[in-house]
Design an enzyme around this catalytic site. Structure first.
Site: not given
Ligand code: GLA
Length: 727
Positions: A473, A543
Site C-alpha cells: 500500500d 477502495d
Molecule cells: C488503504 C487501502 C485499503 C486498506 C487500508 C488500510 O486505504 O487502500 O484497502 O488496506 O489502506 O489502512
C-alpha cells in the site's frame, strides 16, 4: 518492420495496423511525417512529396511552427511547447539538436533499472535508435522506438547523454513527443478522486495547452497517466484513436497543445514541474517508457492491444500466466480490531465458501490500533497475534488457504519506534513543518539505508509469516519533498530519486520472494500504472467496493488496463464507502468482471447469502481463464446509457461471457435495441446457456441480441451473466 529510406531520409515503422513515419528535414531537424492506417504505395508517394515541400525551411517566411516535428526543442522559431528543455553550464537554455545517426537493433536494449516492457523472441520486435546531437555542448539525445509489429504497440523512451566537459541541467525531458496534423481533435482522459478513480471523460480539444499530470509523487487518483486523442469523436468501432500510456508511478505529464492551425502537439513523460536534474559529463539520464498504440477502428482495437501487451509484456515473473487466487481480505471485515481467533473464524468461512487466499490487512504490526501509529515498525503485535505471524499463517495454511499480508513500506508514523530512532529518515525540509496526511510521513526512499532497513524488516516478516501474497500500500501524496543529503542545486531530483528508490525496493523483494504474488495499492487506485505493473502483477483498483460505483470505475479502467490486473472485491451492505445496498448478485457479477476477491466478515452473513456467494465463487473458478486471459470487449457504456454491458471471449472463440448491468428500470415505451456482441467467430453458431437461443456469431455481432428479461424490467439494479458456447 523498421526500415530506413535514404532517398527520402525517412524512417518507416510498419506495424500490422499502422505506419509511423519520421523524416529528417534538409537542415537536419527531425520531423513527424505520419502516424495512421497503413498506406498504399500511391498514398505513400503523395505523403512524401507533401512532406518534402513542407520540410524546407526558408529564412524569409517559414517558421518551424508550420512543421510537424518529432521531439522539438524551444527557442528558435518554434515557440510551441517543447519536448525537452535544458540549462547549459553557461546559463543559456537554447539547444539545437540535429540528426546525427540511426541504428536499427533487434529486440530491445537493456535500459537498466526501472520498469521496462519485455521483448520475447516470438515478438519479432525491433528498436529504432535515432541519435540527435547538439554539437556546441556535445550532448546527445537518443530517441528509442521499440516496435512490436504484431501487437500494434510502439514503446518510446529518450536518453540524454552528456558527452561534453561541463554539467547540464535537465529541466524537462519527455519520453515521447510528436505533432499530429490539423484535425478536429478530441481527448479522452481518466480523472478521479479517492474512491472514484479513472472516470471516463471525452470532449473536443480547444486551442491552447492542456496538462494532464500528477505533482503528488504518485501517479494519483486525480488523473491516470493514460490518455487518448481521437480524430473527431470516436466510438468503440469507429474513429482513429491514438493512445499514450506512461510506465511511471510518480510525477508525470501528458501535455497537448492544439495550435492555431488545429495541429496537435503531444508530449508525454516525467513532469517538468519541480524537476531539475544535473547531468554530469559522461553521464546519461534515461526517461521512463511511454507505450503508444493506434487503432483506426475505435476504442475496442486500442484496448485490445493494450490489454494483451500489458498481460504479456509488462506483467512478468512467476504470476504472469498463472490464474490469480481468489482472496478474502479482512480490512472491511475487522478494520484494526482483530485477534488470531477472529481472523481464523473469518478465514474458515472463506475457505468454506471456496476462497483460496486469506489476506491480513492493516493493523498486525507495532501498536497499531488505528491509523495514527506504528508505520515503520514491521514486527508483529503479539497482543493481537500472540502466536506471531507464523502461528497465524500455519493455521491459515492448515485450512488449505494461502496466506497474504498488508504492508505500507514507504511510510513512517511519527508515533513509532522507527521515528524515535531515525527522525531524519522522512522526506523533509530542514527547520520546516512536516505536514502529515493520515497521521503519517513519507520515508525518503532515495536513501539506500532506508531501503536496506525496509528490505530486512519486511523481508523478515514475509519469511516469518511464510507469506504467499503481499498487498503493498501507499496511502498519501508526497509533501515537503526535501532531503539534507542532496546539495542545494539538486533538490529538483528528489521526486524521481524517490521513485527509483521505490522501484529498487520492489525489485529486491521480488527477487528475494519470486513466487510471492504482490498486489499494488495506493489508497485504492492512486498508483494504477504500468510502472507498478512491471513489479506487481495486479493492483487494487479502488477502495470503493460499492457495486454501482464500481461499474463506472472498472469500465473507465478497462480502456487502458486488462481485467486481470484489476482487484475487485465483494463487500457487505450497506456499503462502507457509499452506504448503498446493492444486490449480492450485482456485487458478485461486478467483482467477477475483474480479479475477484471478497472483503467482508462473511461469518455475519445469512446462510442463504453465504450459499449464493459460494455459488458465484464456484462459477468464477470455472470461467476464470476466460476472464483473466481472454479478450475483453465493452458493449454499452454506463456513462452514456442506463446500462453497462461487456464481454469476455476465450482466445479460441469457443466460449464467451456476456455481462449486463441495468441501472434503472426500463422506462415505458423505451425501445431496447439488441446488444451487438463482439469478438465471436462469425461463422460459428453459439448457444446461450439457459436461453434456448442458438445464433450465428455473425448474427449476434451484426444484429445483436438482448435478453428478454431486461426489456420489461421494472426494477433497478438488474444484472445477468450469460455464457455462450460454440456448437
Ligand atoms: C488503504 C487501502 C485499503 C486498506 C487500508 C488500510 O486505504 O487502500 O484497502 O488496506 O489502506 O489502512
Amino acid at each position: 518492420m523498421i526500415t530506413y529510406h535514404p532517398a527520402h531520409r525517412c524512417f518507416l515503422l510498419k506495424a500490422q495496423n499502422f505506419f509511423y513515419v519520421l523524416g529528417v528535414s534538409p537542415n537536419g531537424d527531425l520531423h513527424h511525417v505520419y502516424w495512421g492506417k497503413p498506406l498504399s504505395p500511391t498514398a505513400w508517394g503523395r505523403l512524401f512529396s507533401e512532406w518534402e515541400k513542407r520540410a524546407v525551411e526558408t529564412e524569409h517566411h517559414v517558421s518551424r511552427e508550420f512543421q510537424r516535428r518529432e521531439f522539438p526543442d524551444f527557442g528558435h522559431n518554434d515557440l510551441r511547447t517543447p519536448a525537452f528543455q535544458l540549462e547549459h553550464a553557461d546559463g543559456y537554455r537554447i539547444s539545437e539538436f540535429l540528426y546525427d545517426s540511426l541504428k536499427i537493433l533487434p529486440g530491445k536494449p537493456d535500459f537498466g533499472p526501472g520498469p521496462s516492457s519485455r521483448v520475447e523472441e516470438t515478438d519479432h520486435a525491433q528498436t529504432l535508435k535515432v541519435v540527435l546531437r547538439d554539437s556546441l555542448h556535445k550532448l546527445e539525445l537518443d530517441l528509442y522506438y521499440t516496435l512490436y509489429p504484431e501487437r500494434d504497440i510502439l514503446v518510446r523512451r529518450t536518453i540524454l547523454r552528456n558527452r561534453g566537459s561541463k554539467p547540464v541541467s535537465i529541466l524537462k525531458l519527455s519520453s515521447a513527443s510528436l505533432d499530429l496534423p490539423p484535425a478536429q481533435w478530441h481527448l479522452v482522459r481518466f480523472p478521479g478522486r479517492w474512491a472514484n478513480e479513472r472516470q471516463w471523460r471525452e470532449g473536443p480539444l480547444q486551442e491552447g495547452t492542456l496538462r494532464l499530470e500528477s505533482r503528488r509523487g504518485i501517479s494519483s487518483h486525480e488523473m491516470n497517466p493514460f490518455a487518448m486523442v481521437t480524430r473527431g469523436p470516436a466510438d468503440e468501432e469507429k474513429g482513429e484513436v491514438y493512445g499514450f500510456v506512461l510506465a511511471t508511478s510518480g510525477n508525470w505529464l501528458i501535455e497537448t497543445e492544439l495550435f492555431r492551425d488545429q495541429s496537435l502537439r503531444i508530449n508525454a513523460g516525467l513532469n517538468d514541474f519541480n524537476f531539475k536534474w544535473r547531468l554530469e559529463p559522461g553521464k546519461a539520464f534515461i526517461s521512463p517508457e511511454c507505450v503508444l498504440a493506434y487503432s483506426s477502428q475505435g476504442f475496442t482495437g486500442l484496448s485490445l492491444a493494450y490489454h494483451r501487451f500489458i498481460r504479456e509484456r509488462v506483467v512478468g515473473g512467476f504470476w504472469q500466466n498463472r490464474p490469480r487466487p481468489m482472496l478474502l481480505n479482512n480490512w472491511e471485515a475487522t478494520y484494526f480490531k482483530f485477534n488470531h481467533e477472529k481472523l481464523l473464524r473469518i478465514a474458515r468461512a472463506g475457505k468454506e465458501a471456496g476462497l483460496e487466499l486469506f489476506v491480513l490487512d492493516d493493523g498486525w504490526f507495532g501498536k497499531r490500533n488505528d491509523d495514527t501509529t506504528s508505520l515503520g515498525d514491521w514486527f508483529v503485535d503479539r497482543r493481537k497475534l500472540p502466536q506471531g505471524l507464523r502461528g497465524l499463517s500455519d493455521d491459515i495454511h492448515g485450512l488449505g488457504l494461502k496466506f497474504g499480508l498488508w504492508i505500507e513500506p514507504e511510510m513512517i508514523s511519527p508515533k513509532s519506534l522507527l521515528y524515535q530512532k531515525h527522525p531524519d529518515w522522512c522526506l523533509h525540509v530542514p527547520k520546516r513543518r512536516r505536514r502529515m496526511a493520515r497521521s503519517q510521513l513519507v520515508l525518503d526512499m532515495s536513501r539506500p539505508e532506508v531501503r536496506d532497513y525496509l528490505f530486512e524488516a519486511i523481508g523478515g516478516a514475509l519469511e516469518e509469516g511464510r507469506v504467499d501474497y503481499v498487498k503493498w500500500d501507499m496511502n498519501r501524496s508526497l509533501s515537503e519533498v526535501g532531503n539534507e543529503i542532496l546539495p542545494p542545486g539538486r533538490q529538483g531530483e528528489l521526486y524521481f530519486r524517490y521513485l527509483m528508490g521505490v522501484y529498487d525496493l520492489m525489485d529486491r523483494l521480488n527477487r528475494r520472494f519470486p513466487q510471492v504474488l504482490f498486489e499494488g495499492c495506493s489508497g485504492g487506485g492512486a498508483r494504477f500504472d504500468l510502472g507498478i505493473l512491471h513489479y506487481h502483477p495486479q493492483i487494487w483498483a479502488s477502495d470503493n467496493t460499492d457495486g454501482l460505483d464500481r461499474v463506472f470505475i472498472q469500465y473507465g479502467t478497462s480502456f487502458g488496463y486488462p481485467p486481470l490486473v484489476m482487484g475487485a472485491h465483494v463487500s457487505s451492505v450497506p456499503n462502507h464507502q457509499t452506504h448503498r445496498s446493492m444486490p449480492l448478485k450485482w456485487r458478485c457479477l461486478v467483482a467477477m468482471s475483474g480479479n475477484f476477491g471478497v472483503e467482508a466478515d462473511i461469518t455475519k452473513w445469512k446462510p442463504s447469502e453465504r450459499k449464493e456467494l459460494a455459488d458465484y465463487i464456484q462459477l468464477y473458478k470455472e470461467i476464470r481463464p476466460i476472464i483473466q486471459f481472454g479478450d475483453f470487449y465493452r458493449l454499452e457504456s454506463p456513462y452514456q446509457s442506463n446500462r453497462a454491458a461487456w464481454m469476455f471471449v476465450n482466445p479460441d472463440q469457443k466460449e464467451a461471457l456476456l455481462f449486463v448491468f441495468q441501472i434503472n428500470p426500463t422506462t415505458i415505451g423505451e425501445k431496447v435495441k439488441g446488444l451487438k456482441l463482439k469478438g465471436l467467430n462469425a461463422l460459428t453458431a453459439y448457444e446461450i446457456e439457459g436461453q434456448k437461443v442458438k445464433l450465428s456469431g455473425k448474427k449476434l455481432m451484426e444484429e445483436g441480441w438482448f435478453p428478454k428479461a431486461f426489456k420489461k424490467n421494472k426494477k433497478s439494479y438488474q444484472c445477468e451473466l450469460f455464457k455462450l458456447n460454440s456448437v
